[in-house]
Write a protein that holds these residues in place. Structure first.
Motif: not given
Ligand code: P6P
Length: 336
Positions: A121-122, A214, A247, A249-251, A267, A277
Motif C-alpha cells: 500500500d502506498g 488530505n 499526513y 499519504g501512506s495509510m 479518509y 478511496k
Molecule cells: P490521497 C495510498 O495510495 C493510499 O491508498 C493510502 O495509503 C493513503 O492513505 C491514501 O491512498 C492517500 O490518498 O488521495 O490523499 O493521495
C-alpha cells in the motif's frame, strides 16, 4: 554467553501464545510465520527500490538476467506464494488481483483460514522514499473444510476477523498484528533476520495531538468533516491542543504513527467520490480490527467499520479511525 530471553522473536511469541491455548492447532502461528517470511523478502526489495535504475525498471531484464517486476506485483507474489505453500491458508484475495485465488490443493483445502491483503500500500511513494506498507486480514472459513474455499469466505464482516496486521517498511521495518488477545509490534533485527518483539500490548491513547487528512479535498468533504477539521485547527493549549496535522499519504505509516502516539486518521468520502478511496476488506477492516483491539474506534461516518457487511471484493469505504476521545469529538460534529 547469556541469551536475552526478554527479546522474543515473532516465532517465539506466536508459539508462546500457542502454548497458552493447548487446543490450538498452530495454524495461526504458522500463518503469521509465513507472512513474516514474505515481509522480510519484500523488505529487501523495497530497500533496493532506490537503485531501480541500476536494477532496471519493471518489465525490463536486470543485470542478473531476471525480469524485474513492479514491486507491487513482486510483493503480491511473495505473500501469495508463502500462503499457498504453507499449511494454514485455503485461498487469498489481493488488491492486485481482480478475483480471489482459491488454492484448491489437498493441504490448502484442509486449511481453516483465508487471507486478504494489500501487498504494497502506498507504492506510489516508493520513488520518493516515503514509508510504504503491507496490510493483511485473516478470517476463519465459512465454507466446508476439506473442500475448496469459496468467495463467501472473503465477504465476511470485519468483526469476524481472527487476526489482522500490517508491515511498515520505514526507518525501520515493523510487523504489527492483532488477535482478540492484543496488539503486538515486532521490529526487524537485520543482524539476525528476525522480527523481534519491540512494542508489546500496544494501546492507542484516548486522545492525541495529531489529525491526519488530505486538506486538498477540504471543500469536497461533508459539512461534519469540515466542522471537525476546523475544530482541530482551532485547538489551543487552553482547550486540549494545539493539534498538529500530519499526513504522509501512506495509510500504513499514518495509522501506525497515530496508533502509537494517539491521533485520528480520516479518509472521508467527497462530493465526487462518496465512498472515498480506501478499500473496505483489506485496508479499512484490518486497521479497524487492530485499532479497536488497541482501544480505539473506526467508522465509515455512520457505522462501525467492523459491522459493515461487504458485497464486493474491492468495494471502497470512507474511513475515520483512531483515538476514542477524538472519534467522539468527530461524531459530535456530525450530529450538529
Ligand atoms: P490521497 C495510498 O495510495 C493510499 O491508498 C493510502 O495509503 C493513503 O492513505 C491514501 O491512498 C492517500 O490518498 O488521495 O490523499 O493521495
Amino acid at each position: 554467553m547469556t541469551v536475552n530471553r526478554n527479546v522474543l522473536t515473532l516465532d517465539e511469541f506466536t508459539l508462546q501464545q500457542l502454548r497458552a491455548f493447548p487446543r490450538a492447532t498452530g495454524e495461526l502461528s504458522a500463518l503469521l510465520r509465513d507472512i513474516g517470511l514474505a515481509a522480510k523478502r519484500v523488505n529487501v526489495e523495497v530497500n533496493k527500490a532506490g537503485l531501480v535504475d541500476i536494477l532496471g525498471d519493471a518489465g525490463s531484464i536486470n543485470v542478473q538476467g531476471e525480469d524485474v517486476k513492479k514491486l507491487d506485483i513482486f510483493a503480491n507474489n511473495q505473500f501469495m506464494g508463502v500462503l499457498q505453500h504453507g499449511i494454514s491458508c485455503a485461498g487469498i484475495a489481493s488488491e492486485e488481483l481482480d478475483d480471489v485465488v482459491i488454492f484448491n490443493d489437498p493441504v490448502s483445502n484442509n486449511s481453516k483460514y483465508v487471507v486478504l491483503f494489500d501487498p504494497l500500500d502506498g507504492s506510489g511513494n516508493i520513488d520518493v522514499n516515503v514509508s510504504i506498507g503491507t496490510i493483511f486480514s485473516v478470517y476463519r472459513r465459512v465454507s466446508e473444510i476439506g473442500k475448496p474455499a469459496t468467495e463467501a469466505d472473503f465477504l465476511q464482516p470485519g468483526i469476524k476477523q481472527i487476526a489482522a496486521g500490517y508491515v511498515v517498511y520505514g526507518s525501520s521495518t515493523m510487523l504489527v498484528y492483532a488477535t482478540r488477545r492484543g496488539v503486538n509490534g515486532f521490529t526487524l533485527d537485520q543482524s539476525i533476520g528476525e522480527f523481534c518483539l519491540s512494542h508489546p500490548d500496544i494501546k492507542v491513547p484516548d486522545f492525541g495531538l495529531i489529525y491526519s487528512v488530505n486538506h486538498g479535498h477540504f471543500f469536497r468533504y461533508p459539512l461534519g468533516v469540515r466542522k471537525y477539521i476546523t475544530l482541530c485547527q482551532e485547538k489551543t493549549k487552553a482547550n486540549g491542543g494545539p493539534y498538529t496535522q500530519r499526513y504522509i499519504g501512506s495509510m500504513v505509516a499514518d495509522v501506525h504513527r497515530n496508533l502509537i502516539k494517539g491521533g485520528i486518521f480520516m479518509y472521508p468520502g467527497t462530493t465526487d467520490k462518496p465512498k472515498g478511496k480506501l478499500r473496505l476488506l483489506y485496508e479499512c477492516n484490518p486497521f479497524a480490527f487492530i485499532v479497536e483491539v488497541a482501544g480505539g474506534r473506526a467508522t465509515n461516518g455512520t457505522q462501525r467499520i467492523l459491522e459493515v457487511v461487504p458485497t464486493q471484493l474491492h468495494e471502497r469505504s470512507p474511513l475515520f479511525i483512531g483515538s476514542g476521545g477524538m472519534m467522539s469529538e468527530l461524531e459530535a460534529c456530525f450530529q450538529e
